[in-house]
Structures are given as structure tokens and as C-alpha cells.
Design a protein around this motif. Structure first.
Motif, short mmCIF file in Angstrom:
data_model
loop_
_atom_site.label_atom_id
_atom_site.label_comp_id
_atom_site.label_asym_id
_atom_site.label_seq_id
_atom_site.Cartn_x
_atom_site.Cartn_y
_atom_site.Cartn_z
N PHE A 55 -20.09 5.39 59.25
CA PHE A 55 -18.97 5.87 58.44
C PHE A 55 -18.50 4.80 57.45
O PHE A 55 -18.16 5.10 56.31
CB PHE A 55 -17.80 6.32 59.32
CG PHE A 55 -18.07 7.63 60.00
CD1 PHE A 55 -17.94 8.83 59.31
CD2 PHE A 55 -18.47 7.68 61.32
CE1 PHE A 55 -18.20 10.04 59.92
CE2 PHE A 55 -18.73 8.89 61.94
CZ PHE A 55 -18.60 10.07 61.24
N VAL A 56 -18.49 3.54 57.88
CA VAL A 56 -18.12 2.45 56.97
C VAL A 56 -19.14 2.36 55.83
O VAL A 56 -18.77 2.24 54.66
CB VAL A 56 -18.01 1.11 57.72
CG1 VAL A 56 -17.88 -0.05 56.75
CG2 VAL A 56 -16.84 1.13 58.68
N ALA A 57 -20.41 2.44 56.16
CA ALA A 57 -21.45 2.37 55.13
C ALA A 57 -21.32 3.53 54.16
O ALA A 57 -21.41 3.35 52.93
CB ALA A 57 -22.84 2.35 55.77
N PHE A 58 -21.09 4.73 54.68
CA PHE A 58 -20.93 5.90 53.82
C PHE A 58 -19.73 5.73 52.90
O PHE A 58 -19.81 5.99 51.70
CB PHE A 58 -20.78 7.18 54.64
CG PHE A 58 -20.52 8.39 53.79
CD1 PHE A 58 -21.53 8.93 53.02
CD2 PHE A 58 -19.26 8.96 53.74
CE1 PHE A 58 -21.29 10.04 52.21
CE2 PHE A 58 -19.01 10.06 52.93
CZ PHE A 58 -20.03 10.61 52.17
N TYR A 59 -18.61 5.26 53.46
CA TYR A 59 -17.42 5.05 52.63
C TYR A 59 -17.69 4.04 51.51
O TYR A 59 -17.43 4.31 50.35
CB TYR A 59 -16.22 4.59 53.47
CG TYR A 59 -15.10 4.13 52.58
CD1 TYR A 59 -14.34 5.05 51.88
CD2 TYR A 59 -14.86 2.77 52.36
CE1 TYR A 59 -13.35 4.64 51.00
CE2 TYR A 59 -13.88 2.36 51.49
CZ TYR A 59 -13.13 3.29 50.81
OH TYR A 59 -12.17 2.87 49.93
N VAL A 60 -18.22 2.89 51.88
CA VAL A 60 -18.44 1.84 50.88
C VAL A 60 -19.43 2.29 49.82
O VAL A 60 -19.21 2.10 48.61
CB VAL A 60 -18.88 0.52 51.55
CG1 VAL A 60 -19.36 -0.50 50.52
CG2 VAL A 60 -17.74 -0.07 52.38
N LEU A 61 -20.53 2.89 50.23
CA LEU A 61 -21.52 3.36 49.25
C LEU A 61 -20.93 4.44 48.35
O LEU A 61 -21.09 4.39 47.12
CB LEU A 61 -22.77 3.89 49.96
CG LEU A 61 -23.67 2.81 50.55
CD1 LEU A 61 -24.66 3.43 51.54
CD2 LEU A 61 -24.40 2.06 49.45
N SER A 62 -20.21 5.40 48.93
CA SER A 62 -19.68 6.50 48.12
C SER A 62 -18.61 6.01 47.15
O SER A 62 -18.60 6.39 45.97
CB SER A 62 -19.15 7.63 48.99
OG SER A 62 -18.08 7.21 49.80
N VAL A 63 -17.70 5.15 47.61
CA VAL A 63 -16.64 4.69 46.71
C VAL A 63 -17.21 3.75 45.64
O VAL A 63 -16.74 3.75 44.50
CB VAL A 63 -15.47 4.05 47.50
CG1 VAL A 63 -15.75 2.64 47.93
CG2 VAL A 63 -14.19 4.09 46.68
N THR A 64 -18.24 2.99 45.97
CA THR A 64 -18.85 2.09 45.00
C THR A 64 -19.57 2.89 43.90
O THR A 64 -19.52 2.54 42.73
CB THR A 64 -19.83 1.12 45.68
OG1 THR A 64 -19.10 0.36 46.67
CG2 THR A 64 -20.45 0.15 44.70
N TYR A 65 -20.21 3.99 44.28
CA TYR A 65 -20.89 4.84 43.29
C TYR A 65 -19.90 5.67 42.48
O TYR A 65 -20.04 5.81 41.26
CB TYR A 65 -21.86 5.82 43.98
CG TYR A 65 -23.24 5.27 44.23
CD1 TYR A 65 -24.22 5.30 43.25
CD2 TYR A 65 -23.57 4.72 45.45
CE1 TYR A 65 -25.49 4.81 43.48
CE2 TYR A 65 -24.83 4.21 45.70
CZ TYR A 65 -25.79 4.26 44.71
OH TYR A 65 -27.05 3.76 44.94
#
Length: 145
Positions: free
Chosen positions: A75-85
Motif C-alpha cells: 500500500f505504501v508503494a502504491f501510494y508513493v508511485l501513484s502520487v508521484t505520477y
């Protein structure tokens, strides 16, 4: 000891800052995925230092933990990747508003059912109203954009 609410307020303050910093880093280096990887490397190093200070013995029982509890990292990885994109083109405010609505709904469900061993707090009219007010706020900000 600092009050837990102040710590969480600071953490909440950091979420849009994280989105803005990492989104800009991704844009400058040309890869949101690379920016996310850099963020996780810095986070890993920071967490390792904190663990060394508070006591590395805390890892001794990690193998006894139920394996589904490790999904938090996904979930942390998904959050960081999605917000960064997404944040650079969608807007940090817009991205964080939708994240916040998702957090409110998810946290209300986790609390209501006591999921993952958490304390049960019933979903009531007050909580439902709060989520609805927040959703209306997001709708208003989207119309203004």
C-alpha cells in the motif's frame, strides 16, 4: 512526550509535501518510478537509523507475525508511485484531497469492523456526515479548478 495528535498532524502535513517533492523529483529526473525508488532508499536508511537508536531487538519476532500484515508495504508503494505520477499533472491539492477521502472511508471501515486487530469504533451518523462533508469539499474544489 509529544502528544500523539501533534505527531499525526505533522505526518499529515508531510503527505502533500512528499507529493510535491517527489512529483518534482520525478519530473526533473524524467522518471516517477526512479523518484519513488530514491524516496524508499532514503526512507529505508532513515528507518534503519531509528531502529538502531530504539533497539534492533524489535525484529526478533518478525517471523511470528501473520504474513498478511506485510501487505502494508504494498500500500505504501502504491501510494508513493501513484502520487508521484499523478500529483504533478492533477495537482497536489487534488491528489491529496482524493487520498484523504479514501483514507476517511477506509479508516471508518477498519474502525467499524475492528479489522487487523484494531479497536472497534462504530460507524455512525457523525462519521458518515464528516465523510460526506469532505466529499462535498472535494467536489467544490474540483469545480473551481
Amino acid at each position: 512526550m509529544t502528544h500523539p495528535a501533534l505527531i499525526m498532524l505533522a505526518a499529515g502535513f508531510g503527505i502533500p509535501v512528499l507529493a510535491a517533492l517527489n512529483g518534482s523529483l520525478g519530473r526533473i529526473i524524467g522518471s516517477p518510478a526512479a523518484a519513488a525508488l530514491i524516496l524508499f532508499c532514503v526512507a529505508l536508511a532513515t528507518t534503519a537509523v531509528v531502529l538502531l537508536v530504539v533497539g534492533p531487538g524489535a525484529l526478533k519476532d518478525v517471523t511470528a507475525a501473520p504474513k498478511h500484515l506485510f501487505a502494508g508495504g504494498l500500500f505504501v508503494a502504491f501510494y508513493v508511485l501513484s502520487v508521484t505520477y499523478i500529483a504533478p499533472s492533477f495537482g497536489v491539492g487534488n491528489a491529496v484531497f482524493f487520498v484523504l477521502i479514501g483514507q476517511l472511508i477506509s479508516s471508518a471501515l477498519i474502525d467499524h469492523f475492528g479489522l487487523f486487530g484494531n479497536r472497534v469504533t462504530a460507524f455512525d451518523l457523525t462519521r458518515a456526515t464528516g465523510i460526506a462533508v469532505m466529499a462535498i469539499g472535494v467536489w467544490i474544489t474540483q469545480r473551481a479548478a
